[in-house]
Design a protein around this motif. Structure first.
Motif, short mmCIF file in Angstrom:
data_model
loop_
_atom_site.label_atom_id
_atom_site.label_comp_id
_atom_site.label_asym_id
_atom_site.label_seq_id
_atom_site.Cartn_x
_atom_site.Cartn_y
_atom_site.Cartn_z
N THR A 123 16.09 -45.28 32.20
CA THR A 123 15.88 -45.08 30.76
C THR A 123 16.13 -43.64 30.34
OG1 THR A 123 13.55 -44.71 31.21
CG2 THR A 123 14.21 -46.94 30.61
N THR A 124 16.39 -42.77 31.31
CA THR A 124 16.63 -41.37 30.98
C THR A 124 17.86 -40.89 31.72
OG1 THR A 124 15.32 -40.52 32.81
CG2 THR A 124 14.13 -41.04 30.81
N ALA A 125 18.22 -39.63 31.45
CA ALA A 125 19.38 -39.07 32.14
C ALA A 125 19.12 -38.86 33.61
CB ALA A 125 19.79 -37.74 31.49
N ASN A 126 17.85 -38.65 33.97
CA ASN A 126 17.54 -38.49 35.38
C ASN A 126 17.65 -39.81 36.10
OD1 ASN A 126 17.04 -35.83 34.94
ND2 ASN A 126 14.81 -35.97 35.05
N ALA A 127 17.76 -39.72 37.41
CA ALA A 127 17.81 -40.94 38.21
C ALA A 127 16.48 -41.65 38.13
CB ALA A 127 18.13 -40.60 39.66
N GLN A 128 16.51 -42.99 38.04
CA GLN A 128 15.29 -43.78 37.92
C GLN A 128 14.48 -43.72 39.20
OE1 GLN A 128 13.88 -45.37 35.44
NE2 GLN A 128 12.17 -45.93 36.76
N LYS A 129 13.15 -43.64 39.04
CA LYS A 129 12.26 -43.72 40.19
C LYS A 129 12.04 -45.18 40.53
CE LYS A 129 9.91 -39.56 38.61
NZ LYS A 129 8.64 -38.99 38.09
N PHE A 130 12.61 -45.66 41.61
CA PHE A 130 12.50 -47.07 42.00
C PHE A 130 11.26 -47.25 42.88
CE2 PHE A 130 16.98 -46.91 40.94
CZ PHE A 130 17.12 -48.06 40.21
N THR A 131 10.11 -47.41 42.26
CA THR A 131 8.93 -47.73 43.05
C THR A 131 8.93 -49.21 43.35
OG1 THR A 131 7.53 -48.16 41.16
CG2 THR A 131 7.64 -45.89 41.95
N LYS A 132 8.31 -49.59 44.45
CA LYS A 132 8.31 -50.98 44.89
C LYS A 132 7.66 -51.90 43.85
CE LYS A 132 7.42 -51.52 49.14
NZ LYS A 132 6.69 -51.57 50.43
N ASP A 133 6.50 -51.47 43.34
CA ASP A 133 5.78 -52.30 42.37
C ASP A 133 6.60 -52.50 41.10
OD1 ASP A 133 3.70 -52.52 44.12
OD2 ASP A 133 2.54 -50.88 43.23
N PHE B 155 17.18 -34.98 26.08
CA PHE B 155 16.65 -33.94 25.19
C PHE B 155 15.81 -32.93 25.95
CE2 PHE B 155 13.39 -32.29 22.33
CZ PHE B 155 14.16 -31.74 21.33
N LYS B 156 14.88 -33.39 26.75
CA LYS B 156 13.93 -32.46 27.38
C LYS B 156 14.62 -31.54 28.37
CE LYS B 156 12.45 -35.28 31.30
NZ LYS B 156 11.26 -35.82 32.02
N ASN B 157 15.74 -31.96 28.92
CA ASN B 157 16.45 -31.11 29.87
C ASN B 157 17.43 -30.16 29.18
OD1 ASN B 157 16.18 -33.99 31.54
ND2 ASN B 157 15.60 -32.16 32.69
N ARG B 158 17.72 -30.41 27.93
CA ARG B 158 18.66 -29.55 27.20
C ARG B 158 17.96 -28.56 26.26
NH1 ARG B 158 23.87 -31.96 27.00
NH2 ARG B 158 24.24 -32.86 29.06
N ILE B 159 16.71 -28.79 25.95
CA ILE B 159 16.01 -27.91 25.02
C ILE B 159 15.55 -26.66 25.76
CG2 ILE B 159 13.70 -28.88 25.39
CD1 ILE B 159 15.21 -28.03 21.98
N SER B 160 15.62 -25.53 25.09
CA SER B 160 15.23 -24.27 25.72
C SER B 160 14.73 -23.29 24.66
CB SER B 160 16.39 -23.66 26.50
OG SER B 160 17.45 -23.31 25.63
N VAL C 12 14.87 -21.65 19.11
CA VAL C 12 14.97 -22.85 19.94
C VAL C 12 16.44 -23.19 20.12
CG1 VAL C 12 14.38 -25.28 20.18
CG2 VAL C 12 12.74 -23.69 19.15
N SER C 13 16.81 -23.48 21.36
CA SER C 13 18.21 -23.75 21.68
C SER C 13 18.36 -25.18 22.21
CB SER C 13 18.70 -22.75 22.72
OG SER C 13 20.00 -23.09 23.17
N TYR C 14 19.49 -25.75 21.95
CA TYR C 14 19.80 -27.08 22.50
C TYR C 14 21.25 -27.09 23.00
CZ TYR C 14 20.06 -32.08 23.27
OH TYR C 14 20.20 -33.31 23.86
N ASP C 15 21.43 -27.49 24.25
CA ASP C 15 22.76 -27.56 24.86
C ASP C 15 23.35 -28.94 24.56
OD1 ASP C 15 23.14 -25.34 27.49
OD2 ASP C 15 21.29 -25.42 26.31
#
Length: 791
Positions: free
Chosen positions: A14-24, A709-714, A732-735
């Motif tokens: 659901t995000t730009a980061n890789a999904q955390k595939f927990t077993k549950d 958004f959270k990874n591009r805001i600075s 505030v900056s946004y890439d």
């Protein structure tokens, strides 16, 4: 069977980061995944039977029903079943089968039927969903998800079996009482066969049943005694067992109309009818009954109603670690979903290379290498390359619905043509008493009519040729036929008897006299040995007539004994024939207990997973997948995938430069030429440079627009160039892409205040003052410098 393929991509990011595939989480998604599979419009044969498959299944069922109808049209079988379950049972069963066939062609026809499957159950079989997604084995760091394909015919049979097992009445275990029922049947029949053989041996040998001291008569009397106590089969306990057991009636449609205690080809080992038990209809060379299979493994085949066609493996973690998945479809040219893969990762991430749909006969190997990489975003001098990277960048799937669409994109289960086995049970050759003793029966028919022959002989007065003297005669004349005598008692007696029985004048014989077996005449002559013919002219006539009287008396006894043996033969044969339908039930094992469906875990396709080590940034990680398979005796290795991945770092501080625009005009105080304070307009456009602080980290290899958004805001803090100490910028900056930022914030400038006394500056002080809102577009400093160099 068509190849069953699954491109099973479970991208639930659901995000730009890789999904955390927990077993549950992975397992919890299976419910919604399965519901989505059912709701998505797909080809008709991907989830349900196609129209062609339905027709094939109905033809298969109709063929079995037609076979049953043909076999039920046997008068002997009709009589047997009606004897077991009441008059008209067979006719009603035939009517129910025909109504079931009618319901197959007319879905609206739903009659209430007995002893055959309910039409609604058959309809459920034809509309059954074939596929299912289930949880597979769990291993440390991995979780399997299985795609199963169900056999609708087996599911239908197992459900029908579970329902009909409630109608079972009688023995539930293979105990001695149950076996004894069959032993009594077998032993009675065997004893009957032995006595029947005795009758065969006695045929034509016993002439007088009243000869109590005759050993043959004693044997005959023993057979008579046996027959009187020989019960017909419907008086035995096995008949009662079959009559009360409604379960047997429920499976006649399946067994082709042939009765079997266990309609299935398999049962539990402890319910098998012992192989050592005999069957009177099978030859001694093959004494094993046609019973159920003796291995639990075979029973499992009947219970297997579904098969795992694909085992899909995914990496999982119970920790907060992240996986980036690189997935390929091994059954479809190693295609991959570009949107779902990442060609760039951070060195804080773990990656997994998954090759799905790999046939069991194929193996996959991986080789790794590294390359150099510049860890930065877009730059002016590399804009074209950056655009290519941008257009080819792979993004995470944005939501679960996309993940499910990816799953379904290459989802292609096979056309199922499972065939359930046809059970054929056959008995040995029937022993028909009428065939075995055709000669004896025919002899009995020949003897019929002897009474008329004997009466005719008693009434006749033979005209015997006489000489005028009392000398011995050498011939007699009967009617116009001259019968020579040779003065041998036995020969002359035989000659006179045969001549009297076979001459044309004996019309009462009606052609039967000529068929008297010679053995009867020989037997009479042997018994008449004490009485001699006298050849004198005046005595031969009387002697001949008395010979015929004695012969007639002998034939009366033969006739009476013949009638006794014929009646005995008929009764024994009738009783033996009543045993035949029971003996033909060669499958005598007790059906298995209530059964539970099982799944064949021997998959056709599987997932191969590799976990390459991620090098420290910045690097390129290059992996090559090699397919290994056999072609005949030769092993063929082929490179099928070569993938390059950029491994970048996570940046929390970065430098940028650009042009800032202050949105409102402002003035800056200064010491004028006359040494008095003056105010000049401030510069609204300024070249600035500064630091960007990223609280969640910036991944420069992620060139998506607009990105996460959270990874591009600075937060930005900068100064102007030149006069770096006179202008300060914070905001505030946004890439939008790494290295190209827009900044909004406050512009602070250095303001000098003067104290004037008598038109002279007596003191001054400096401080920061807000110029207003500024906007800026910043890029990497090196790129900015190159851009300035163009002007």
């Amino acid at each position: 069977m068509r190849r069953i393929l699954l491109a099973f991509y479970l991208f639930i990011c659901t995000t730009a980061n890789a999904q955390k595939f927990t077993k549950d989480y992975l397992i919890s998604e299976m419910g919604s995944l399965q519901r989505s599979v059912r709701s998505v419009s797909m080809q008709s044969d991907t989830i349900y039977l196609s129209d062609k498959q339905k027709q094939e299944l109905m033809c298969r069922l109709n063929s079995k029903l037609n076979t049953t109808l043909i076999n039920l049209d046997d008068p002997k079988r009709i009589a047997f079943y009606d004897k077991l379950w009441g008059s008209g049972f067979t006719a009603q069963l035939e009517a129910n089968i025909k109504n079931l066939q009618k319901s197959l062609n007319d879905p609206t026809y739903r009659p209430s039927l007995n002893n055959v499957p309910d039409p609604a159950m058959v309809s459920a079989m034809l509309t059954m969903q074939l596929d299912a997604v289930t949880k597979g084995k769990s291993r440390p760091g991995e979780q399997q998800i299985n795609l199963e394909i169900r056999d609708p015919y087996k599911v239908f049979l197992l459900k029908y079996y579970e329902q009909s097992k409630n109608h079972w009445v009688g023995d539930h275990d293979m105990n001695i009482e149950y076996i004894r029922k069959w032993r009594v049947l077998e032993n009675n029949y065997k004893n009957a066969v032995k006595n029947y053989e005795i009758l065969k041996e006695l045929a034509g040998k016993v002439m007088d049943c009243d000869e109590s001291d005759n050993p043959l008569v004693k044997q005959l009397n023993a057979v008579i005694k046996f027959e009187s106590g020989f019960e017909e089969a419907d008086k035995l306990a096995i008949h009662t067992f079959l009559t009360k057991n409604n379960f047997l009636k429920d499976w006649l449609w399946y067994t082709g109309g042939k009765l079997a205690v266990n309609p299935l080809i398999v049962t539990n080992t402890w319910l098998l009818y012992p192989n050592s038990e005999p069957n009177s209809l099978i030859t001694p060379a093959d004494t094993t009954l046609f019973s159920s299979v003796t291995m639990d493994a075979e029973l499992k085949k009947f219970l297997v109603t579904s098969r795992v066609v694909n085992k899909v493996t995914f990496p999982v973690t119970e920790k907060d670690g992240e996986f980036r998945l690189y997935q390929y479809d091994g059954a479809n040219g190693y295609k991959t979903d570009v949107k779902a893969n990442k060609k760039a990762i951070s060195d804080e991430q773990a990656i997994a290379v998954l090759v799905h749909n790999v046939p069991k006969s194929t193996s996959i190997s991986i080789s790794l290498e590294e390359g150099d990489l510049k860890d930065r975003g877009f730059v002016a001098g590399e804009l074209d390359d950056a655009l290519n990277i941008f257009s080819g960048a792979i993004t995470d799937v944005g939501g679960k619905s996309d993940a499910i669409s990816a799953i379904l994109g290459l989802f292609n289960p096979a056309q199922l043509t499972a065939r359930a086995p046809i059970v054929k049970v056959s008995g040995g050759k029937k022993m028909q008493a009428s065939e075995a003793y055709a000669t004896f029966s025919q002899s009995g028919k020949m003897m019929q009519g002897y009474d008329t022959i004997q009466n005719s002989l008693a009434r006749r007065i033979l005209e015997i040729q006489r000489d005028e003297n009392t000398e011995e005669v050498d011939a007699v004349e009967i009617e116009t036929y001259k019968i020579p005598l040779i003065k041998d008692q036995n020969v002359d007696k035989r000659t006179l008897i045969i001549a009297s029985l076979t001459l044309p004048y004996n019309t009462n014989c009606k052609g039967q006299c000529k068929s008297i077996p010679p053995v009867l005449i020989d037997s009479f002559i042997a018994r008449d040995e004490c009485v001699r013919l006298k050849y004198e002219k005046e005595l031969i006539n009387e002697g001949a007539n008395k010979l015929f009287e004695r012969f007639n008396c002998f034939m009366d006894k033969v006739e009476r004994c013949n009638k006794v043996m014929l009646a005995l033969t008929g009764n024994l044969e009738e009783k033996m024939n009543s045993y035949l339908p029971y003996l033909e039930i060669t499958n005598r094992s007790i059906p298995p207990q209530l059964l539970t469906s099982e799944t064949d875990d021997n998959e056709l396709y599987r997932t191969i997973v590799y976990y390459p080590d991620v090098p420290a940034a910045p690097k390129k990680l290059i992996y090559t997948l090699k397919e290994e398979r056999k072609e005949g005796e030769e092993e063929v290795k082929t490179d099928v995938v070569k993938q390059s991945i950029k491994v970048g770092g996570i940046h929390y501080i970065d430098v940028s430069a650009g042009v800032a625009f202050t949105t409102s005009a402002y003035t800056v105080g200064k010491r004028g030429a006359n040494d008095l304070p003056e105010r000049d307009p401030g510069e609204q456009f300024k070249v600035i440079a500064g630091l960007n602080f990223y609280p969640f980290g910036l991944f420069k290899q992620d060139n998506r627009i607009p990105g996460t958004f959270k990874n591009r805001i600075s937060a930005f803090v900068g100064i102007s160039i030149p006069k770096s100490l006179d202008n300060y910028y914070t905001g505030v900056s946004y890439d939008w892409v790494p290295g190209i930022r827009t900044i909004a914030g406050a512009h602070f400038f250095k303001e000098t205040r003067f104290k004037v006394f008598n038109n002279q500056i007596t003191d001054q002080a400096s401080g920061l003052k807000t110029a207003g809102l500024f906007l800026s577009v910043n890029i990497e400093p090196s790129t900015f410098v190159k851009a300035l160099g163009l002007f």
